[in-house]
Design an enzyme around this catalytic site. Structure first.
Site, short mmCIF file in Angstrom:
data_model
loop_
_atom_site.label_atom_id
_atom_site.label_comp_id
_atom_site.label_asym_id
_atom_site.label_seq_id
_atom_site.Cartn_x
_atom_site.Cartn_y
_atom_site.Cartn_z
N HIS A 1 40.17 28.88 30.66
CA HIS A 1 38.73 28.81 30.86
C HIS A 1 37.98 28.70 29.53
CE1 HIS A 1 38.26 32.90 29.37
NE2 HIS A 1 39.32 33.22 30.10
N GLU B 1 44.19 37.00 35.22
CA GLU B 1 44.60 37.34 33.86
C GLU B 1 45.44 38.62 33.84
OE1 GLU B 1 45.61 36.53 31.22
OE2 GLU B 1 44.05 36.22 29.72
#
Length: 263
Positions: free
Chosen positions: A35, A114
């Site tokens: 990202h 994550e």
């Protein structure tokens, strides 16, 4: 042309070429994208699998640049898209659509979140470095010794990538892999991206930080449908790198740190 070149080479030289650039017929291509920059990235705050941070102005610009780059890459046709459930990855994908509205409807996978960092999440890196210097040092360079809240987050991340994320991402019909030249786009995170790349190559968690992903960095991985591990990989963004064979990557890592190479 490649066959003609090979025909003129001596056996030792041909073996080197095949090691560095192995044939990738019927390979499934994966594009693993981190990202864009978030406010936590900018401010030096640990994010982990928390879902509080959002893209910064710079991160939105980075995502827009990736979308434009994907639109210019004539050899990239995205056939499948998978997303982390966290907002920063979802935001990045939404911005990609501004330049690539043709991207397929995404599938969100919890396994692409994550790394889970427990009580570290939301804490400033500078504070953690001062309060827990030994653990923070392990976070930087000793993944097997890094323990938070009684758990080994890097080791757990590698296992999640290997046992949960990749089996789902690779669940593509063999016939489709042989005839469909489209790529699988995976929009996820920095640590998770490392784990995906390294486990695809057969490297265990001691390869931590060997291939760090910058914000909106994208790695391209070729993994034949019937192969136990990826045959080659390269950086595609922010700048295009050279193909590196999986065999060479494993050999190099072994020579550097003497780690176990997984079959």
């Amino acid at each position: 042309k490649a066959e003609a070149v090979r025909a003129t080479m001596s056996p030792p030289r041909l073996s080197l070429v095949l090691l560095l650039f192995p044939p990738c017929a019927s390979a499934v291509r994966f594009l693993v994208l981190r990202h864009g920059q978030t406010d936590h990235n900018r401010d030096g705050i640990i994010q982990g699998s928390s879902d509080v941070s959002r893209l910064s102005d710079r991160g939105r610009t980075q995502a827009r640049e990736v979308g434009a780059a994907l639109a210019r890459l004539g050899d990239v046709r995205v056939a499948r898209t998978f997303l982390s459930p966290l907002a920063r990855a979802q935001q990045t994908h939404e911005i990609l659509l501004l330049d690539r509205p043709d991207l397929p409807t995404p599938t969100t996978l919890d396994g692409l979140r994550e790394i889970d960092l427990g009580s570290w999440e939301g804490r400033a890196k500078a504070e953690l470095r001062a309060e827990q210097p030994d653990v923070y040092a392990a976070w930087q360079c000793d993944p097997l010794a890094m323990v938070v809240d009684g758990r080994k987050p890097i080791v757990e991340l590698w296992e999640r990538a290997r046992s949960a994320a990749w089996p789902t991402l690779r669940a593509v019909d063999t016939a489709a892999a042989e005839h469909d030249e489209g790529a699988t786009l995976v929009v996820c995170h920095g640590s998770l991206g490392q784990a995906l790349l390294c486990t695809a190559l057969g490297l265990d968690a001691t390869a931590w930080r060997r291939h760090p992903f910058p914000n909106c960095g994208m790695a391209e991985i070729d993994w034949p449908a019937d192969a136990p591990r990826a045959t080659r990989w390269r950086w595609r963004l922010p700048e295009e790198g050279c193909w590196q064979s999986g065999t060479a990557a494993r050999a190099l890592h072994l020579s550097r740190v003497g780690v176990r190479i997984e079959g």
